[in-house]
Structure formats: structure tokens, C-alpha cells
Motif scaffolding. Sequence first.
Motif, mmCIF file in Angstrom:
data_model
loop_
_atom_site.group_PDB
_atom_site.id
_atom_site.type_symbol
_atom_site.label_atom_id
_atom_site.label_comp_id
_atom_site.label_asym_id
_atom_site.label_seq_id
_atom_site.Cartn_x
_atom_site.Cartn_y
_atom_site.Cartn_z
ATOM 1 N N ARG A 282 1.414 -1.038 -0.211
ATOM 2 C CA ARG A 282 -0.766 0.089 0.702
ATOM 3 C C ARG A 282 0.914 1.413 0.320
ATOM 4 O O ARG A 282 2.024 1.196 0.683
ATOM 5 C CB ARG A 282 -0.910 0.127 1.657
ATOM 6 C CG ARG A 282 -1.878 -0.983 1.250
ATOM 7 C CD ARG A 282 -2.247 -1.594 2.298
ATOM 8 N NE ARG A 282 -1.100 -1.221 4.208
ATOM 9 C CZ ARG A 282 -1.022 -2.041 4.786
ATOM 10 N NH1 ARG A 282 -2.793 -1.804 5.569
ATOM 11 N NH2 ARG A 282 -0.443 -2.027 5.787
ATOM 12 N N PRO A 283 0.097 2.110 -0.210
ATOM 13 C CA PRO A 283 1.012 3.436 -0.260
ATOM 14 C C PRO A 283 1.717 3.693 1.447
ATOM 15 O O PRO A 283 1.029 3.468 1.919
ATOM 16 C CB PRO A 283 -0.380 4.827 -0.307
ATOM 17 C CG PRO A 283 -1.115 4.283 -1.224
ATOM 18 C CD PRO A 283 -0.718 2.653 -0.645
ATOM 19 N N VAL B 213 6.431 -0.987 7.886
ATOM 20 C CA VAL B 213 4.509 -0.352 7.746
ATOM 21 C C VAL B 213 4.533 0.618 8.649
ATOM 22 O O VAL B 213 4.868 0.825 10.269
ATOM 23 C CB VAL B 213 3.567 -1.868 8.078
ATOM 24 C CG1 VAL B 213 2.020 -0.706 7.919
ATOM 25 C CG2 VAL B 213 3.855 -2.957 7.387
ATOM 26 N N PRO B 214 4.115 2.092 8.096
ATOM 27 C CA PRO B 214 4.280 3.163 8.912
ATOM 28 C C PRO B 214 3.205 3.429 9.980
ATOM 29 O O PRO B 214 2.490 4.256 9.835
ATOM 30 C CB PRO B 214 4.580 4.582 7.948
ATOM 31 C CG PRO B 214 3.872 3.666 6.475
ATOM 32 C CD PRO B 214 3.850 2.386 6.258
#
Length: 592
Positions: free
Chosen positions: A475-476, A492-493
Motif C-alpha cells: 500500500r502507499p 509499515v508506517p
Amino acid sequence: MNRITLEGKLLFATVIVAFLTLVLTASALIPTYASYRSTHDNLLAVERFRQVLEAATRMSAERGPANDVMAIEPGSDALAMERLTNFRRISDLALEALDEPIAVEISSSSPDLQKALADTRDQLRKARGAVDRVAVTPLAERRPEDVQAAIGEMIEVIDTFQAVVDWHVEAFTSGRPELTAPFLTGRMISDMREYGGRAASQIMGPIATRQPLRDSHVTDASRTIGRLLELRTLMQGQKVITDHDALSADLMEDVDTIFFRSGLNLVNILIEQGKISGDYSISAVDLTRDYVPTLRPLERLRTLFLDDVVKRYRAQHDAASYRLSVIAVITASALAVLFMLFRSIRLHMLDPLLTARRQIIALAEGGGITNLETISKAPEMRSLFEALELLGGKLDERAEYEARLKMQAEKDGLTGVWNRRALEGFGKAPSEREEDVCLMLIDIDHFKTVNDTYGHLTGDAVLIEIAALLQSAMRPGDIVARYGGEEFAVLVPTSDLANTMDFAEELRSRIQAHVIRDAETGIDLSITVSIGVASSRGGADGWRPLVASADEALYCAKKKGRNRICVFGGEADWDITASALIPFRARRAASL
């Protein structure tokens, strides 16, 4: 200063020549444009008038199904009611088309067009109401005068609509005498169609109720037939279709044979029968069925005539448009030649040194240079520009080499995803918001068995496909990297551990469902992965503990049987991940 003065003189001379060119062109362009506008407006006027006559025809044609429903018992023929509904909808659409603004400049002293259209709609609603009242009355109780009154209301719709027709004729032919003849002829043909339908409608009431004709019925029908014969006399010898004498003759022959000799003859026969008694040879429904087809030659005559008029004016418009385009192209070409001449002189006399200066500044600032091959250079400047091209090429090679080195340093050579070094750079980078991040460590189950059984080339293919699957699912903001050997990592942010667990399960399921075919043996391989998930503060201080926690969780997943997900600190994995007193590597060694 001399350069500016010379450039100014050159520009001034170019502007003077361009102005004189425009003056000469305007003498031919202005009358051509006037012709173009005239033909354009004529074309729009003819197309609009065709819409007006089409609306008149649609409302006139509505009388046919209206006569049918007034000649049958209520509810006895659903198809007749549906046909009337369809005809009414077509009439309404034709009227709605006339609400569109007129795109032609007009001047008319006639009453307001919108009022004329509103009066037509009011009369149309009144006429339909009268038809509907007769249609719901039992056939035995219907009176001829009620039926004929409803028909008269429908005829009155067309009479009311004549104000709309008159408005357009006056508005479009005023100041445009060339439109007078086609408009009057078109109206004449449209009137012929209207009176043709009116002749049968005026005796429809007595026929529907099987009553003799009154003197008023005979008088009205005879007057209408007389008007038809007058219109036919006026049409005698007219060339309806331009440059198609044979087609014009054939159209008029069809009108004479099918309508005047067959259709009107049927009406005359019924008039003679009605003068004697109400014992007619056919019913009202049969009259509509037999008579309406005889009107089609009139409709075809009107359609082909208007199509021919539109075609002629479109041809005139296209010719004027072509002449205008030719003059515009010639003018534009002349101006373009002047511009190119000015540009060429400036390019060869004024710009070489300034261009060289700009390119050197661009190179000094680390930017690129334009394609110097497109710059016309004087012989004296050729060496300088060749040197600039050489320097630019060398700098481009250096930049490309540095980019390739950077790519090799940060990308995994086999899978094309980020490598461990790049991942650590992302993980240790300071974030704008001090929030936790999540890390997945993904290990391919039994990868050594794949290598031992199928060879390292197949193993490499498995790594490439797994990397592609992971990359396609990102994902973005998500980052996937090859962490080492058969291990991948996903950064993952987000601090939402539950959402990351769902994402990890999606990745695991996708990989498990994917089949990898061994290119050498043709055997399909089903690959599974074990995933460890952890969450903590990112940045330089939090990166190593985050990796250790994810590694701990990965060990948990593998110890529990692989093809599963474990999260660091989760209650289900407390027996493995919470034992921080035993070093992770020691526990792994003890389990081997």
C-alpha cells in the motif's frame, strides 16, 4: 547595449512587415468571414425550422391513435392505449426540442416565441383531456358531437402551433431573403400533410359512433380537401430535390397515386356514405389503419425536401469554411515565415554567446543542458559548443554511473526490491511524527529443501516471484525489502498493530494460494511463509529493538509449525516471546 539595440531594430522591422501582411489579408478575410457567418446562420436556421415542422407533424400524427381509442370500448385494446401514449411522448419531446435557445441572431416583431409554445402546450393538454374523457365513456353512450369536439380540439393544437411556425418564418427570413423560398415550400408540404390527416379526422366522430354525417362535417371535410387540391396545384412542376429531377418526379407521383387517388378517394367514399346513413363500409379503426399509410408519401416528401435543403446549405457552409480556412492558413503561413526569419537571424547573430553562458551556468549548478544540435552556430562558435557538448556528455555519464551505483547499493540484485541496507536507512530515518511503526519479517518455509530438490535456479525463481507478490500487495507508504537469504521484511508506517496483523495474514494467504511452476521440471510448487510482526518506536534508537522483536516473533511462528503469523508480545505467544531473560539466539540453538 548594442545587442539590445540591434535586436530592437530587427523586432520593429518584423512587426511592421507583419502588420502590412495582416492589412492585406484583412481585405480578403473580412468578406469571406461574412460569407461564412451567413452560411453558418442559414444552416442553423434551416435545421431549426426542420425541428419546427417535425413538431407539427408529430402533433398532427397524434390524432391517429387518438381517433382509434375514441372508436373502441374503454380498456378493450391495451395496444391502442400504449400506441397513443408513445405518440404523445414523441410529441412532447418534439416540443421540448424547441425550448433550446436559438443560436442564430434574429429580429422578429411577432409575439414572444415562449408564449406561443406555452399556448400550444395548453391547447395540447386541453385536447388530450377531451380525448381521454371520450375514451373512458362506454361506446354505446358516446355522442358523435363529443368525439368530433375532441378531434376539433386536436386540430386546434395545430392551428395554435401556427404561431410558432409564423414566428420562425418571420424571424429567419427577415434579412435573409434566400431562405424565403425553401421555408415557404417546406411549410407548404407540411400543411399538405396536416390537411391530409385533418380530412379524415373531420368525419371520424360520426364514423366512430356509426351516425350519419351532418352538414357541418361535410362542409369542413370538403373545405379541407379543396385546400389540399390548391396546395397540390401550387406544388405542380416544382423541383423538390435539387439536381434530381427524376427523384422529384417520383416523389410527386407517389403523392398523387397513393394519397390523392387512394387516400382522398377513401375519404370521399365515406363522405358520400355518411350523407345517406351511418352504415359505413369500414369502422373508425379500419379507417385509421387504411388511411394513415397513404399519408406516408407526404411525410417522405417533407423529409427528403428538408434533408435536401439542409444538404445544400451545409455544402455552402463547408465551401465558405474552406475558403476561410485557406485564407487563414495563408495568413498564418506568412506570419510564421516572418517569425522564423526573425528567429533565425536572432539565433545566428545574437544568441550563441548567451546560450553558451547559460549552459555553462547550468553545468556549474549541476543541471542539464539543452540539445545543442538544435542551436544554429556560427563557424567561429563551433568549437565552444562542441566543448560544451563533450562536457555535458561526460557529466551525464557520471550522473548515470552514480545513479547505477546508488541503485546497486540499495536494491537487491536478484529480486529488484529494496535490500537490507536500504531498509535500515528507512527504519532509522527520523519521522515527522513520533509514532510507532510495524515491522514484518517473512521467512520462506523449507526453502533449503526447494534448493536441494530443484536447484538454486528454481530457488532464485521462487525468491523473485515471492518478491513480486509482496511488491504488488504493498500500500502507499509500505516498504518491502529482501532482508537476507530467504527472508523478506515489510516496514509499515503505522502504529495500528491489529491492522498490520490483518495485512500480514493477507500476504501469507496470497503466497500460500499462489502456485509457482518449476521451469525445468514443469512441477508446480506451493510455497508457504512464516511471519513475525512487531511494533515499536522507529528511528535510530528504536530500529534494533524493533528488528529483534520481529525476529523473536518470526521464531515463534516457525516453532509453532510454520505457515503462520506470530506477533511479539501477543498473549497467544507469551510462552515464547515474553521470555526475555533467555537470549533469542541461545533459545534457537537449544531448539536445534
